[in-house]
Design a protein around this motif. Structure first.
Motif, PDB file in Angstrom:
ATOM      1  N   MET A   1     -52.470   9.268 124.025  1.00  0.00           N
ATOM      2  CA  MET A   1     -53.495   9.421 125.030  1.00  0.00           C
ATOM      3  C   MET A   1     -52.795   9.741 126.339  1.00  0.00           C
ATOM      4  SD  MET A   1     -56.313   6.676 126.495  1.00  0.00           S
ATOM      5  CE  MET A   1     -56.393   5.848 124.988  1.00  0.00           C
ATOM      6  N   GLY A   2     -53.263  10.756 127.019  1.00  0.00           N
ATOM      7  CA  GLY A   2     -52.654  11.157 128.275  1.00  0.00           C
ATOM      8  C   GLY A   2     -53.318  10.495 129.470  1.00  0.00           C
ATOM      9  N   ILE A   3     -52.810  10.836 130.629  1.00  0.00           N
ATOM     10  CA  ILE A   3     -53.352  10.279 131.867  1.00  0.00           C
ATOM     11  C   ILE A   3     -54.806  10.722 132.062  1.00  0.00           C
ATOM     12  CG2 ILE A   3     -53.118  10.338 134.387  1.00  0.00           C
ATOM     13  CD1 ILE A   3     -51.007   8.649 133.177  1.00  0.00           C
ATOM     14  N   GLY A   4     -55.101  11.977 131.733  1.00  0.00           N
ATOM     15  CA  GLY A   4     -56.460  12.487 131.915  1.00  0.00           C
ATOM     16  C   GLY A   4     -57.472  11.745 131.062  1.00  0.00           C
ATOM     17  N   ALA A   5     -57.140  11.528 129.804  1.00  0.00           N
ATOM     18  CA  ALA A   5     -58.046  10.793 128.911  1.00  0.00           C
ATOM     19  C   ALA A   5     -58.194   9.347 129.365  1.00  0.00           C
ATOM     20  CB  ALA A   5     -57.525  10.858 127.486  1.00  0.00           C
TER      21      ALA A   5
ATOM     22  N   PHE B   1     -60.518   9.259 132.297  1.00  0.00           N
ATOM     23  CA  PHE B   1     -61.881   9.481 131.829  1.00  0.00           C
ATOM     24  C   PHE B   1     -62.467   8.195 131.241  1.00  0.00           C
ATOM     25  CE2 PHE B   1     -64.842  10.661 128.430  1.00  0.00           C
ATOM     26  CZ  PHE B   1     -65.789  11.334 129.180  1.00  0.00           C
ATOM     27  N   LEU B   2     -61.692   7.484 130.413  1.00  0.00           N
ATOM     28  CA  LEU B   2     -62.174   6.228 129.844  1.00  0.00           C
ATOM     29  C   LEU B   2     -62.436   5.184 130.921  1.00  0.00           C
ATOM     30  CD1 LEU B   2     -60.008   5.777 126.629  1.00  0.00           C
ATOM     31  CD2 LEU B   2     -62.432   6.334 126.780  1.00  0.00           C
ATOM     32  N   ILE B   3     -61.579   5.115 131.909  1.00  0.00           N
ATOM     33  CA  ILE B   3     -61.782   4.161 133.005  1.00  0.00           C
ATOM     34  C   ILE B   3     -63.051   4.499 133.770  1.00  0.00           C
ATOM     35  CG2 ILE B   3     -60.835   3.353 135.206  1.00  0.00           C
ATOM     36  CD1 ILE B   3     -58.031   3.666 133.919  1.00  0.00           C
TER      37      ILE B   3
ATOM     38  N   TRP C   1     -66.434  -2.675 130.083  1.00  0.00           N
ATOM     39  CA  TRP C   1     -65.179  -3.385 130.347  1.00  0.00           C
ATOM     40  C   TRP C   1     -64.123  -3.062 129.296  1.00  0.00           C
ATOM     41  CZ3 TRP C   1     -63.355  -5.399 134.564  1.00  0.00           C
ATOM     42  CH2 TRP C   1     -64.239  -5.786 135.560  1.00  0.00           C
ATOM     43  N   ILE C   2     -64.546  -2.950 128.042  1.00  0.00           N
ATOM     44  CA  ILE C   2     -63.601  -2.600 126.976  1.00  0.00           C
ATOM     45  C   ILE C   2     -63.025  -1.208 127.218  1.00  0.00           C
ATOM     46  CG2 ILE C   2     -63.433  -2.051 124.517  1.00  0.00           C
ATOM     47  CD1 ILE C   2     -65.436  -4.365 124.044  1.00  0.00           C
ATOM     48  N   LEU C   3     -63.872  -0.254 127.589  1.00  0.00           N
ATOM     49  CA  LEU C   3     -63.383   1.096 127.863  1.00  0.00           C
ATOM     50  C   LEU C   3     -62.427   1.117 129.048  1.00  0.00           C
ATOM     51  CD1 LEU C   3     -66.548   3.313 127.312  1.00  0.00           C
ATOM     52  CD2 LEU C   3     -64.529   3.147 125.867  1.00  0.00           C
ATOM     53  N   MET C   4     -62.716   0.336 130.082  1.00  0.00           N
ATOM     54  CA  MET C   4     -61.806   0.286 131.235  1.00  0.00           C
ATOM     55  C   MET C   4     -60.457  -0.309 130.850  1.00  0.00           C
ATOM     56  SD  MET C   4     -64.012  -0.511 134.657  1.00  0.00           S
ATOM     57  CE  MET C   4     -64.711  -2.043 134.121  1.00  0.00           C
ATOM     58  N   ILE C   5     -60.465  -1.347 130.020  1.00  0.00           N
ATOM     59  CA  ILE C   5     -59.207  -1.971 129.597  1.00  0.00           C
ATOM     60  C   ILE C   5     -58.396  -1.018 128.725  1.00  0.00           C
ATOM     61  CG2 ILE C   5     -58.250  -3.827 128.163  1.00  0.00           C
ATOM     62  CD1 ILE C   5     -60.577  -5.589 129.257  1.00  0.00           C
ATOM     63  N   VAL C   6     -59.074  -0.357 127.777  1.00  0.00           N
ATOM     64  CA  VAL C   6     -58.373   0.598 126.917  1.00  0.00           C
ATOM     65  C   VAL C   6     -57.810   1.754 127.746  1.00  0.00           C
ATOM     66  CG1 VAL C   6     -58.712   2.291 125.077  1.00  0.00           C
ATOM     67  CG2 VAL C   6     -59.637  -0.012 124.838  1.00  0.00           C
ATOM     68  N   GLY C   7     -58.579   2.239 128.727  1.00  0.00           N
ATOM     69  CA  GLY C   7     -58.091   3.309 129.593  1.00  0.00           C
ATOM     70  C   GLY C   7     -56.901   2.879 130.430  1.00  0.00           C
ATOM     71  N   ALA C   8     -56.941   1.662 130.947  1.00  0.00           N
ATOM     72  CA  ALA C   8     -55.819   1.163 131.746  1.00  0.00           C
ATOM     73  C   ALA C   8     -54.568   0.989 130.885  1.00  0.00           C
ATOM     74  CB  ALA C   8     -56.197  -0.160 132.407  1.00  0.00           C
ATOM     75  N   LEU C   9     -54.735   0.470 129.673  1.00  0.00           N
ATOM     76  CA  LEU C   9     -53.579   0.335 128.779  1.00  0.00           C
ATOM     77  C   LEU C   9     -53.025   1.700 128.386  1.00  0.00           C
ATOM     78  CD1 LEU C   9     -54.693  -2.586 126.429  1.00  0.00           C
ATOM     79  CD2 LEU C   9     -52.947  -2.629 128.200  1.00  0.00           C
ATOM     80  N   GLY C  10     -53.909   2.660 128.149  1.00  0.00           N
ATOM     81  CA  GLY C  10     -53.451   4.009 127.824  1.00  0.00           C
ATOM     82  C   GLY C  10     -52.692   4.642 128.973  1.00  0.00           C
ATOM     83  N   ALA C  11     -53.174   4.458 130.196  1.00  0.00           N
ATOM     84  CA  ALA C  11     -52.477   5.004 131.365  1.00  0.00           C
ATOM     85  C   ALA C  11     -51.114   4.336 131.539  1.00  0.00           C
ATOM     86  CB  ALA C  11     -53.332   4.814 132.616  1.00  0.00           C
TER      87      ALA C  11
ATOM     88  N   ILE D   1     -45.209   4.693 130.974  1.00  0.00           N
ATOM     89  CA  ILE D   1     -43.956   4.132 130.456  1.00  0.00           C
ATOM     90  C   ILE D   1     -43.220   5.169 129.618  1.00  0.00           C
ATOM     91  CG2 ILE D   1     -43.012   2.465 128.799  1.00  0.00           C
ATOM     92  CD1 ILE D   1     -45.129   0.485 129.845  1.00  0.00           C
ATOM     93  N   PHE D   2     -43.937   5.848 128.709  1.00  0.00           N
ATOM     94  CA  PHE D   2     -43.291   6.850 127.883  1.00  0.00           C
ATOM     95  C   PHE D   2     -42.872   8.058 128.696  1.00  0.00           C
ATOM     96  CE2 PHE D   2     -45.587   4.770 124.282  1.00  0.00           C
ATOM     97  CZ  PHE D   2     -44.446   4.317 123.650  1.00  0.00           C
ATOM     98  N   TRP D   3     -43.635   8.394 129.714  1.00  0.00           N
ATOM     99  CA  TRP D   3     -43.296   9.532 130.558  1.00  0.00           C
ATOM    100  C   TRP D   3     -41.986   9.278 131.292  1.00  0.00           C
ATOM    101  CZ3 TRP D   3     -45.717  10.899 135.837  1.00  0.00           C
ATOM    102  CH2 TRP D   3     -45.335  12.191 136.215  1.00  0.00           C
TER     103      TRP D   3
END
Length: 73
Positions: free
Chosen positions: A1-5, A8-10, A34-44, A49-51
């Protein structure tokens, strides 16, 4: 998942959590938001970190250039 996705989830999660006042049977939209915001924050966070580990921020590269002096004839 990239920064853009992730962003969007957040954003979708924030809209569901804070701006929607409608109710759906057996579904709590605030919780889904709230679940979508948490998943988006973890993805970002994971994306950053990988970047950085693949040569993003924080790496210094040193280039050594050897100079040859010309001989005087």
């Amino acid at each position: 998942m990239g920064i853009g996705a992730s962003l969007f989830l957040i954003a979708v999660g924030a809209v569901l959590a804070f701006a929607v006042n409608d109710t759906v049977d057996a579904v709590n939209l605030v919780t889904i938001g709230w679940i979508l915001m948490i998943v988006g924050a973890l993805g970002a966070l994971m994306s950053m970190i990988f970047w950085s580990s693949w040569g993003g921020f924080g790496r210094d590269r040193t280039t050594v250039v050897e100079r040859r002096d010309r001989e005087v004839l």
